[in-house]
Write an enzyme that holds these catalytic residues in place. Structure first.
Site, mmCIF file in Angstrom:
data_model
loop_
_atom_site.group_PDB
_atom_site.id
_atom_site.type_symbol
_atom_site.label_atom_id
_atom_site.label_comp_id
_atom_site.label_asym_id
_atom_site.label_seq_id
_atom_site.Cartn_x
_atom_site.Cartn_y
_atom_site.Cartn_z
ATOM 1 C CB SER A 231 14.912 22.562 -14.363
ATOM 2 O OG SER A 231 14.034 23.708 -14.556
ATOM 3 C CG HIS B 77 -1.696 -1.045 1.411
ATOM 4 N ND1 HIS B 77 -2.849 -1.454 1.018
ATOM 5 C CD2 HIS B 77 -1.416 -2.427 1.914
ATOM 6 C CE1 HIS B 77 -3.271 -2.628 1.410
ATOM 7 N NE2 HIS B 77 -2.413 -3.429 1.809
ATOM 8 C CD GLU C 116 9.934 12.613 -15.771
ATOM 9 O OE1 GLU C 116 9.088 13.514 -15.662
ATOM 10 O OE2 GLU C 116 11.165 13.094 -15.715
ATOM 11 C CE LYS D 244 12.892 20.097 -11.393
ATOM 12 N NZ LYS D 244 11.752 19.323 -10.574
#
Ligand code: ARG
Length: 450
Positions: free
Chosen positions: A269, A148, A282, A275
């Site tokens: 970024s 979970h 992704e 970043k």
């Protein structure tokens, strides 16, 4: 028909942009077909020779990228026949004796799959090897396993990695299984009814290394189950990759920091200088949607399609090529990313200190002493509740506090000595995260994958 296809319709129906990928397979199929025609005395030996030498020239042109496609080349089959005509003259027209593009296209697709699916399988094996090597190198690191998405129980990091190895193994099995149905040669089915020529489909099948020959000409030209299966196998494979990508993305987040992804597979970024974004992962996750979409597309294409060949079937190649290419590339990228990923032992082991993940071991200890498990569960819930309120870990509870909760000396002693390593040492069931079990698994996989 008296009139030519109108130009808009032409653009709409032409498939050359997509199916030119099949060129080399189409040529192999044609060479085998012509050899069969000669052997069966359907065409003359010297005609066969001319055609085959022309086909070989075309093969060279395709290989060295000098083949010129012309405006009227509808699909790869017509393009190659057109070129053959230019090279060897009207004898080229004999190549298509006892054949139709309907069986030819299925043959090409099957040859493509017999080529590309083993490549995908190899790429899976390479990824598995990277995972097993990592499992070996970081064998003893503990992490909290989640259920979970909440801290559940301590496990070996290596055990977690081997879970992915298992799922990828099933993908390889599915590839093997679906290749059995790819391995049925359709050539000789012709348009749908077979032919009056004395063809030898067995001979062609053998030349092209097919295990079996079609048994029903109608089925042979209308069957696309083998593409559906391939797309389903690819979809499941990509699902697995997307799950792995997702975990790595989460682990790479500095708040968790279990891993640091290699620079070569991350981007910065344009606005936030700090970043390091996991873009490649992704996109593996994101492109999974394309693969699932292609499977759905293929199902929709075949649904309620009457027998036998229908032009609708031409659309299958978009789905097929795109899915195979994406999953193959994703596998290669995932293996490279995994190889270069830095493992942060400290963060992983620190994470085990949250969430009372050793609680189940206390419940098992109590029920080992004869207390029914339900009751043991209840007792430990009380202990955890108490520790949680005090903001301490279980082994930090005082003897007096535990006594007050009704815990006997033996169990107190157990709790005091319990940590994540102990928890893992206690596991002894087959397939568990126990040291011995996982060590054996690492060894077993190394043997399988070597
Ligand atoms: N380009 C066609 C396809 O991919 C080849 C078969 C064409 N057959 C036909 N009867 N028009 O399906």
């Amino acid at each position: 028909m008296k009139k030519e296809l109108c130009s808009v319709a032409k653009n709409f129906t032409f498939s050359i942009d997509v199916d030119k990928k099949l060129a080399l397979f189409d040529i192999s199929g044609s060479i085998a077909h012509v050899q069969m025609l000669v052997k069966q005395k359907i065409i003359k030996n010297h005609d066969g020779k001319k055609i085959i030498s022309g086909l070989k020239k075309i093969r060279d042109e395709i290989r060295n990228n000098s083949f010129v496609f012309k405006e009227n080349d509808e699909d790869i089959h017509t393009a190659i026949e057109r070129r053959l005509n230019e090279l060897v003259g009207s004898v080229a027209g004999k190549m298509h004796t006892a054949r139709s593009r309907n069986d030819q296209v299925v043959l090409d697709e099957k040859l493509y799959l017999k080529n590309v699916m083993p490549e995908i399988e190899n790429a899976i094996s390479s990824l598995q090897s990277v995972l097993v090597d990592k499992a070996d190198a970081y064998f003893d690191i503990c992490i909290p396993e989640f259920t979970h998405f909440q801290p559940a129980q301590p496990v070996l990091f290596s055990h977690h990695l081997l879970a992915f190895v298992e799922m990828f193994e099933r993908d390889k099995q599915r590839i093997q299984d679906c290749l059995k149905r790819v391995d049925i040669c359709p050539l000789g089915a012709c348009a749908c009814a077979g032919t009056s020529f004395p063809v030898d489909p067995e001979f062609v099948a053998q030349k092209l290394t097919f295990q079996q020959v079609f048994r029903n000409s109608i089925d042979a030209v209308s069957d696309r189950d083998f593409i559906l299966e391939t797309l389903a196998v690819n979809a499941m494979l990509m699902l697995h990759l997307s799950r792995m990508a997702e975990e790595l993305i989460i682990w790479h987040n500095p708040l968790i920091g279990f891993v640091e992804l290699p620079d070569e597979f991350c981007t910065g970024s344009s606005i936030m200088p700090q970043k390091k974004n996991p873009d490649v992962l992704e996109l593996i996750r994101g492109k999974t949607s394309t693969i699932i979409g292609n499977l759905t597309g293929m199902f929709t294409l075949i649904k309620a399609l009457p027998l036998s060949y229908n032009r609708d079937l031409q659309e299958d190649k978009r789905f097929l090529f795109e899915s195979c290419e994406i999953s193959h590339l994703s596998l290669i990228l995932m293996a490279e990313i995994m190889k270069g990923t830095k493992i942060n032992r400290e963060k992983m082991e620190n994470a085990c200190h949250y969430g009372y993940i050793e609680a189940t071991d206390i419940a098992e200890f109590l029920s080992g002493k004869g207390i029914p498990f339900r009751q043991a569960h209840h007792i430990v819930a009380k202990i955890v509740g108490f520790a949680c309120e005090k903001g301490v870990r279980l082994f930090e509870l005082k003897d007096t506090e535990l006594k007050k909760l009704g815990i006997d000396d033996d169990t107190i002693n157990f709790i005091k000595n319990l940590d994540v390593h102990k928890s893992i040492h206690l596991k002894r069931s087959p397939g568990s995260t126990g040291i011995k079990q996982v060590k054996e698994e690492v060894k077993r996989w190394k043997n399988i994958l070597k």
